[in-house]
Scaffold this motif. Structure first.
Motif, PDB file in Angstrom:
ATOM      1  N   PHE A   1      -6.856  19.959 -33.496  1.00  0.00           N
ATOM      2  CA  PHE A   1      -6.355  18.656 -33.965  1.00  0.00           C
ATOM      3  C   PHE A   1      -5.015  18.725 -34.716  1.00  0.00           C
ATOM      4  CE2 PHE A   1     -10.989  18.074 -33.556  1.00  0.00           C
ATOM      5  CZ  PHE A   1     -10.966  17.061 -32.612  1.00  0.00           C
ATOM      6  N   ASP A   2      -4.572  19.940 -35.066  1.00  0.00           N
ATOM      7  CA  ASP A   2      -3.255  20.086 -35.695  1.00  0.00           C
ATOM      8  C   ASP A   2      -2.621  21.389 -35.200  1.00  0.00           C
ATOM      9  OD1 ASP A   2      -1.130  19.402 -37.406  1.00  0.00           O
ATOM     10  OD2 ASP A   2      -1.992  20.523 -39.089  1.00  0.00           O
ATOM     11  N   PRO A   3      -2.466  21.519 -33.869  1.00  0.00           N
ATOM     12  CA  PRO A   3      -2.047  22.814 -33.291  1.00  0.00           C
ATOM     13  C   PRO A   3      -0.679  23.280 -33.774  1.00  0.00           C
ATOM     14  CG  PRO A   3      -1.955  21.070 -31.629  1.00  0.00           C
ATOM     15  CD  PRO A   3      -2.651  20.496 -32.825  1.00  0.00           C
ATOM     16  N   LYS A   4       0.217  22.354 -34.075  1.00  0.00           N
ATOM     17  CA  LYS A   4       1.564  22.749 -34.539  1.00  0.00           C
ATOM     18  C   LYS A   4       1.663  22.786 -36.064  1.00  0.00           C
ATOM     19  CE  LYS A   4       3.821  21.078 -30.365  1.00  0.00           C
ATOM     20  NZ  LYS A   4       4.744  20.079 -29.785  1.00  0.00           N
ATOM     21  N   LEU A   5       0.509  22.602 -36.729  1.00  0.00           N
ATOM     22  CA  LEU A   5       0.419  22.659 -38.203  1.00  0.00           C
ATOM     23  C   LEU A   5       1.296  21.606 -38.911  1.00  0.00           C
ATOM     24  CD1 LEU A   5       0.445  26.548 -38.730  1.00  0.00           C
ATOM     25  CD2 LEU A   5      -1.508  25.034 -38.459  1.00  0.00           C
ATOM     26  N   VAL A   6       1.557  20.504 -38.231  1.00  0.00           N
ATOM     27  CA  VAL A   6       2.383  19.441 -38.829  1.00  0.00           C
ATOM     28  C   VAL A   6       1.668  18.860 -40.052  1.00  0.00           C
ATOM     29  CG1 VAL A   6       3.420  17.167 -38.445  1.00  0.00           C
ATOM     30  CG2 VAL A   6       3.447  18.889 -36.615  1.00  0.00           C
ATOM     31  N   TYR A   7       0.410  18.529 -39.871  1.00  0.00           N
ATOM     32  CA  TYR A   7      -0.389  17.954 -40.966  1.00  0.00           C
ATOM     33  C   TYR A   7      -0.591  18.991 -42.074  1.00  0.00           C
ATOM     34  CZ  TYR A   7      -4.580  15.925 -43.228  1.00  0.00           C
ATOM     35  OH  TYR A   7      -5.496  15.426 -44.120  1.00  0.00           O
ATOM     36  N   ALA A   8      -0.969  20.212 -41.698  1.00  0.00           N
ATOM     37  CA  ALA A   8      -1.234  21.256 -42.692  1.00  0.00           C
ATOM     38  C   ALA A   8       0.002  21.550 -43.534  1.00  0.00           C
ATOM     39  CB  ALA A   8      -1.719  22.525 -41.999  1.00  0.00           C
ATOM     40  N   ARG A   9       1.167  21.704 -42.893  1.00  0.00           N
ATOM     41  CA  ARG A   9       2.395  22.029 -43.652  1.00  0.00           C
ATOM     42  C   ARG A   9       2.844  20.869 -44.529  1.00  0.00           C
ATOM     43  NH1 ARG A   9       4.298  25.023 -38.751  1.00  0.00           N
ATOM     44  NH2 ARG A   9       4.027  27.237 -39.278  1.00  0.00           N
ATOM     45  N   ARG A  10       2.546  19.664 -44.080  1.00  0.00           N
ATOM     46  CA  ARG A  10       2.962  18.507 -44.888  1.00  0.00           C
ATOM     47  C   ARG A  10       2.284  18.537 -46.259  1.00  0.00           C
ATOM     48  NH1 ARG A  10       2.335  12.114 -44.701  1.00  0.00           N
ATOM     49  NH2 ARG A  10       3.385  11.878 -46.673  1.00  0.00           N
ATOM     50  N   TRP A  11       0.998  18.907 -46.285  1.00  0.00           N
ATOM     51  CA  TRP A  11       0.244  18.862 -47.538  1.00  0.00           C
ATOM     52  C   TRP A  11       0.130  20.223 -48.234  1.00  0.00           C
ATOM     53  CZ3 TRP A  11       0.005  14.308 -49.431  1.00  0.00           C
ATOM     54  CH2 TRP A  11       0.010  13.205 -48.567  1.00  0.00           C
ATOM     55  N   ILE A  12       0.475  21.292 -47.514  1.00  0.00           N
ATOM     56  CA  ILE A  12       0.409  22.633 -48.124  1.00  0.00           C
ATOM     57  C   ILE A  12       1.777  23.292 -47.950  1.00  0.00           C
ATOM     58  CG2 ILE A  12      -0.886  24.812 -48.237  1.00  0.00           C
ATOM     59  CD1 ILE A  12      -3.052  23.451 -46.475  1.00  0.00           C
ATOM     60  N   PRO A  13       2.734  22.995 -48.826  1.00  0.00           N
ATOM     61  CA  PRO A  13       4.086  23.541 -48.644  1.00  0.00           C
ATOM     62  C   PRO A  13       4.131  25.066 -48.681  1.00  0.00           C
ATOM     63  CG  PRO A  13       3.875  22.370 -50.758  1.00  0.00           C
ATOM     64  CD  PRO A  13       2.652  22.073 -49.960  1.00  0.00           C
ATOM     65  N   GLU A  14       3.149  25.701 -49.356  1.00  0.00           N
ATOM     66  CA  GLU A  14       3.145  27.167 -49.464  1.00  0.00           C
ATOM     67  C   GLU A  14       2.342  27.825 -48.338  1.00  0.00           C
ATOM     68  OE1 GLU A  14      -0.610  26.067 -51.866  1.00  0.00           O
ATOM     69  OE2 GLU A  14       1.214  25.123 -51.077  1.00  0.00           O
ATOM     70  N   LEU A  15       1.998  27.058 -47.309  1.00  0.00           N
ATOM     71  CA  LEU A  15       1.096  27.551 -46.258  1.00  0.00           C
ATOM     72  C   LEU A  15       1.559  28.880 -45.651  1.00  0.00           C
ATOM     73  CD1 LEU A  15      -1.390  27.007 -44.426  1.00  0.00           C
ATOM     74  CD2 LEU A  15       0.153  25.798 -42.870  1.00  0.00           C
TER      75      LEU A  15
END
Length: 437
Positions: A393-407
């Motif tokens: 559901f977030d293969p390019k990590l767009v959502y994850a990086r938006r909320w976790i800047p230190e990902l």
């Protein structure tokens, strides 16, 4: 001989709108002057932990808008900040009403409150009229052939749709009868008067027509901010009419979105018929689960620091905005119950504190679904893999990086709090032990 015109009261609750408001419509057409009231309920407000609680700001904002609109009619809402019974004693003393109108509420606290107010008003010979407004079908409207409540969604949905097909979905144009409002001036309390401060969180708009049309294609993408309607907070506080939304869904032939509205009513009626599910598992055997309930792990989950990006992004989105994408809610809830073996009631209480759109029936229903203990629940052996869910559901990590800047920084972003395979095996063992006869 002319009929004497008295005053009746319309009580705003979970229906903060002037348009298509059932009880308001009936009050305005009663032949009496109508005085609207709103009670800032101390019983509820005193339990809120955060003084910038977004829901209080939202309610205040919507009431301010209504108050200004009523001012154009030389009318106003009368506001009270008290326990409901004390407020009603004051309302009766001030306005000496001949009748009171309000719309139904289905939560256990609201039912208890409404019974207390009804009993008080009837003792004083004040007529009480209440109406269905926040759902299409309520209480005993949809039952099985044996007159029992449905406890499985699909047959409930089928019956719901069949009844809708044979019903006339009537609107109540309350906005056309505002001339019946009493003429008065009232001051609205500020948030500070109520002991609160304004939230910094934005509120979603009520625009929904394009979202409804595209909903089946966009609803599972958490990075698409326009992919879901974000109407849940408006439905929660009744700033939009459920009848209008169902009519729009039918017009757009959008079955997926209509399905979500039916889920909402399903959980409301489950709570109506089974109020014990507020604190107990719908399937009692699940109350035997030996939860681990480690506070350090719960805190990591709350803060979005579990080391699982989809879970953490969702929790950070929730903490910052008061909203979390529905797909992510499912993954985050499942992770808490099954990976961390933390009691679903802990998660339910945290969502209750943070969600702008917190709806007791849906929240409890969905948390019990995630824990395996509720209606149509995911079976206990179905355990979401949060890494696979992220890839899907977030293969390019767009959502994850938006909320976790230190990902992408391994020194700042934590390693997984538990290893998926081991956590899954542990959950299966604990659940099996609890559910043995």
């Amino acid at each position: 001989m002319h009929k004497q015109i008295g005053t009746c009261i319309f009580w705003f609750r979970r229906d903060l709108r002037l348009r298509d408001n059932h009880a308001l419509y009936e009050a305005l057409r009663s032949g009496h002057h109508v005085q609207p009231v709103f009670i800032f309920d101390r019983t509820i407000l005193s339990k809120l932990e955060d003084k910038d609680d977004a829901r209080v700001s939202f309610i205040h904002q919507e009431l301010s808008s209504i108050h200004l609109r009523l001012g154009q009619q030389q009318a106003a809402i009368a506001f009270y900040h008290d326990e409901p019974l004390k407020a009603w004693k004051e309302i009766v003393k001030t306005f000496n009403p001949i009748a009171v109108y309000f719309n139904h509420d289905y939560e256990p606290y609201a039912r208890k409150r409404d019974k207390e107010i009804r009993d008080f008003l009837k003792q004083g010979q004040v007529a009480v009229y209440s109406f269905k407004d926040q759902v299409i079908f309520e209480k005993e409207d949809i039952l099985k052939n044996n007159d029992e409540a449905y406890t499985v969604f699909t047959p409930y949905k089928n019956c719901w749709l069949a009844q809708l097909a044979s019903s006339v979905l009537k609107n109540y144009p309350s906005e056309d009868h505002l001339q019946s409002l009493s003429t008065c001036q009232q001051t609205m309390p500020s948030l500070q008067d109520l002991g609160f401060t304004a939230t910094k969180q934005p509120f979603p708009s009520k625009r929904y027509k394009k979202v409804i049309a595209d909903y089946h294609d966009t609803r599972d993408n958490p990075s698409d901010e326009q992919g879901t309607s974000r109407l849940s907070v408006h439905l929660r506080f009744g700033t939009v009419s459920i009848r209008t939304l169902v009519q729009e869904a039918r017009k757009a032939k959008e079955k997926t979105w209509l399905n979500e509205l039916i889920w909402r009513e399903f959980y409301m009626m489950i709570l109506w018929h089974f109020p014990q599910t507020v604190g107990k598992a719908f399937k009692p055997a699940y109350d035997r689960i030996q939860w681990q309930n480690k506070e350090t792990e719960f805190d990591a989950w709350c803060q979005g620091k579990t080391g699982y990006p989809l879970v953490d992004a969702g929790m950070r989105q929730l903490n910052e905005t008061g909203f979390m994408h529905n797909r992510v809610r499912m993954v985050a809830a499942s992770f808490l119950c099954k990976h961390l073996l933390i009691d679903w009631r802990w998660g339910e209480a945290y969502f209750a504190r943070k969600l702008q759109d917190y709806e007791q029936s849906s929240n409890i229903g969905n948390w019990q679904w995630a824990a395996g203990s509720g209606n149509d629940a995911a079976p206990y052996f179905r355990i979401f893999n949060p890494e696979l869910q992220l890839k899907k559901f977030d293969p390019k990590l767009v959502y994850a990086r938006r909320w976790i800047p230190e990902l992408d920084d391994p020194f700042k972003y934590p390693s997984p709090i538990v290893e998926h395979k081991k956590a899954r095996e542990r959950a299966l063992e604990v659940y099996k032990n609890a559910l043995r006869d």
